[in-house]
Design a protein around this motif. Structure first.
Motif, PDB file in Angstrom:
ATOM      1  N   PRO A 109      40.376  37.303  19.561  1.00 16.32           N
ATOM      2  CA  PRO A 109      39.591  38.514  19.330  1.00 16.32           C
ATOM      3  C   PRO A 109      39.605  38.949  17.867  1.00 16.32           C
ATOM      4  CG  PRO A 109      41.643  39.072  20.402  1.00 16.32           C
ATOM      5  CD  PRO A 109      41.610  37.577  20.290  1.00 16.32           C
ATOM      6  N   GLU A 110      38.679  39.832  17.564  1.00 12.85           N
ATOM      7  CA  GLU A 110      38.590  40.410  16.222  1.00 12.85           C
ATOM      8  C   GLU A 110      39.889  41.156  15.924  1.00 12.85           C
ATOM      9  OE1 GLU A 110      35.678  43.481  13.788  1.00 12.85           O
ATOM     10  OE2 GLU A 110      35.155  42.840  15.800  1.00 12.85           O
ATOM     11  N   GLY A 111      40.381  41.021  14.718  1.00 16.59           N
ATOM     12  CA  GLY A 111      41.609  41.694  14.320  1.00 16.59           C
ATOM     13  C   GLY A 111      42.863  40.873  14.586  1.00 16.59           C
ATOM     14  N   PHE A 112      42.725  39.633  15.009  1.00 15.83           N
ATOM     15  CA  PHE A 112      43.881  38.782  15.269  1.00 15.83           C
ATOM     16  C   PHE A 112      44.699  38.570  13.997  1.00 15.83           C
ATOM     17  CE2 PHE A 112      45.644  34.434  15.206  1.00 15.83           C
ATOM     18  CZ  PHE A 112      46.520  34.513  16.271  1.00 15.83           C
ATOM     19  N   SER A 113      44.027  38.213  12.908  1.00 13.82           N
ATOM     20  CA  SER A 113      44.732  37.939  11.644  1.00 13.82           C
ATOM     21  C   SER A 113      45.434  39.177  11.126  1.00 13.82           C
ATOM     22  CB  SER A 113      43.748  37.422  10.585  1.00 13.82           C
ATOM     23  OG  SER A 113      43.264  36.157  10.943  1.00 13.82           O
ATOM     24  N   SER A 114      44.745  40.314  11.136  1.00 16.11           N
ATOM     25  CA  SER A 114      45.373  41.534  10.622  1.00 16.11           C
ATOM     26  C   SER A 114      46.521  41.973  11.518  1.00 16.11           C
ATOM     27  CB  SER A 114      44.334  42.643  10.476  1.00 16.11           C
ATOM     28  OG  SER A 114      43.778  42.964  11.738  1.00 16.11           O
ATOM     29  N   GLY A 115      46.396  41.774  12.807  1.00 18.88           N
ATOM     30  CA  GLY A 115      47.489  42.123  13.720  1.00 18.88           C
ATOM     31  C   GLY A 115      48.695  41.236  13.535  1.00 18.88           C
ATOM     32  N   VAL A 132      45.786  36.854  21.878  1.00 19.65           N
ATOM     33  CA  VAL A 132      44.671  36.000  22.252  1.00 19.65           C
ATOM     34  C   VAL A 132      44.473  36.174  23.748  1.00 19.65           C
ATOM     35  CG1 VAL A 132      44.952  34.293  20.409  1.00 19.65           C
ATOM     36  CG2 VAL A 132      46.129  33.973  22.566  1.00 19.65           C
ATOM     37  N   GLU A 133      43.278  35.885  24.201  1.00 16.86           N
ATOM     38  CA  GLU A 133      42.967  36.026  25.619  1.00 16.86           C
ATOM     39  C   GLU A 133      42.668  34.651  26.187  1.00 16.86           C
ATOM     40  OE1 GLU A 133      39.626  38.597  25.287  1.00 16.86           O
ATOM     41  OE2 GLU A 133      40.851  40.384  24.981  1.00 16.86           O
ATOM     42  N   LEU A 134      43.270  34.362  27.334  1.00 15.93           N
ATOM     43  CA  LEU A 134      43.075  33.084  28.003  1.00 15.93           C
ATOM     44  C   LEU A 134      42.497  33.347  29.384  1.00 15.93           C
ATOM     45  CD1 LEU A 134      43.488  30.006  28.121  1.00 15.93           C
ATOM     46  CD2 LEU A 134      45.778  30.458  29.020  1.00 15.93           C
ATOM     47  N   TYR A 135      41.346  32.766  29.646  1.00 14.96           N
ATOM     48  CA  TYR A 135      40.698  32.877  30.946  1.00 14.96           C
ATOM     49  C   TYR A 135      40.671  31.486  31.570  1.00 14.96           C
ATOM     50  CZ  TYR A 135      38.920  37.145  28.771  1.00 14.96           C
ATOM     51  OH  TYR A 135      38.817  38.347  28.121  1.00 14.96           O
ATOM     52  N   THR A 136      41.072  31.384  32.841  1.00 17.52           N
ATOM     53  CA  THR A 136      41.045  30.101  33.531  1.00 17.52           C
ATOM     54  C   THR A 136      40.459  30.275  34.921  1.00 17.52           C
ATOM     55  OG1 THR A 136      43.266  30.398  34.413  1.00 17.52           O
ATOM     56  CG2 THR A 136      43.081  29.217  32.325  1.00 17.52           C
ATOM     57  N   ARG A 137      40.080  29.148  35.496  1.00 19.52           N
ATOM     58  CA  ARG A 137      39.600  29.174  36.878  1.00 19.52           C
ATOM     59  C   ARG A 137      40.800  29.334  37.784  1.00 19.52           C
ATOM     60  NH1 ARG A 137      34.879  25.046  37.897  1.00 19.52           N
ATOM     61  NH2 ARG A 137      35.315  25.938  39.911  1.00 19.52           N
ATOM     62  N   GLU A 138      40.648  30.137  38.828  1.00 17.99           N
ATOM     63  CA  GLU A 138      41.764  30.420  39.728  1.00 17.99           C
ATOM     64  C   GLU A 138      42.273  29.173  40.434  1.00 17.99           C
ATOM     65  OE1 GLU A 138      40.993  33.650  42.425  1.00 17.99           O
ATOM     66  OE2 GLU A 138      39.810  34.687  40.909  1.00 17.99           O
ATOM     67  N   THR A 139      41.387  28.233  40.700  1.00 20.73           N
ATOM     68  CA  THR A 139      41.788  27.050  41.457  1.00 20.73           C
ATOM     69  C   THR A 139      42.559  26.046  40.625  1.00 20.73           C
ATOM     70  OG1 THR A 139      39.680  25.979  40.960  1.00 20.73           O
ATOM     71  CG2 THR A 139      39.819  27.236  43.014  1.00 20.73           C
TER      72      THR A 139
END
Length: 167
Positions: A109-115, A132-139
Motif C-alpha cells: 500500500p501507499e506509505g509503505f516506505s515512509s512507514g 503489506v496486504e496478502l489476499y489468497t483463495r480460501e481453498t
C-alpha cells in the motif's frame, strides 16, 4: 512342550477353516480402505502443484523501499515457485483472484516506505507503520502459508536493513 502342541493344534484348525482364513486376510484391508476414505484425500479437491503459483503484485507505494521489497521478492530463493504478474490496480488484482487466474495477491500500500523508515523514530506527520496486504483463495491454505512465510521473511530482512542503516 505341551504348550507347543496346543499352539500347533490351534494353528492347524485355523488354517483349515477357510472362512476364518479369508477374514484374517481381508479384515485389515477393508479397515484400511475405510479409514483411508474417511481420513484421506478423496481426490476430488483441486490440486495445484506448488510450482508456478500465480501471484499478482500491486505496488501502490512510490518509495524506494517498496521497489526494494518487490525486487527482493523476485530474487528470493523461492521466487521460482511463483509466476509473478504485476497489476497497477488492486481491484483488478482482486478480480483475478476471484476468477481463479491468481492464487494470491500481494499489495504494497501507499506509505509503505515512509512507514518502514519511521520504525523506532518519531516520524514527522505521524506516519503509519509499514504493512503489506496478502489476499489468497480460501481453498489454497498451503499457498497462503507459503506466500505469507516468504513475505514475512522479506519484511524482517528489509526491516533489519533499515534499522541497521538508521543506527
Amino acid at each position: 512342550m505341551k504348550a507347543w502342541t496346543i499352539a500347533w493344534k490351534d494353528t492347524v484348525i485355523r488354517l483349515r477353516d477357510r472362512n476364518a482364513f479369508v477374514l484374517v486376510l481381508l479384515a485389515p484391508l477393508v479397515i484400511t480402505a475405510i479409514m483411508g476414505v474417511a481420513l484421506g484425500d478423496s481426490g476430488g479437491a483441486e490440486r495445484i502443484p506448488l510450482k508456478d503459483i500465480p501471484l499478482v503484485l500491486v505496488n501502490d507505494d512510490g518509495g524506494e523501499l517498496g521497489r526494494q521489497f518487490i525486487s527482493r521478492l523476485n530474487s528470493h530463493p523461492s521466487a521460482g515457485l511463483f509466476k509473478v504478474t504485476t497489476l497497477p490496480d488492486l481491484a483488478a488484482a482482486k478480480k483475478a483472484l476471484g476468477d481463479g487466474a491468481a492464487q494470491a495477491v500481494l499489495h504494497v500500500p501507499e506509505g509503505f516506505s515512509s512507514g518502514l523508515q519511521s520504525v523506532g523514530v518519531d516520524a514527522p506527520g505521524g506516519a503509519s507503520p509499514a504493512r503489506v496486504e496478502l489476499y489468497t483463495r480460501e481453498t489454497r491454505s498451503e499457498v497462503a502459508r507459503l506466500v505469507g512465510g516468504v513475505v514475512e521473511q522479506l519484511l524482517v530482512n528489509l526491516n533489519r536493513n533499515v534499522v541497521a542503516g538508521a543506527v
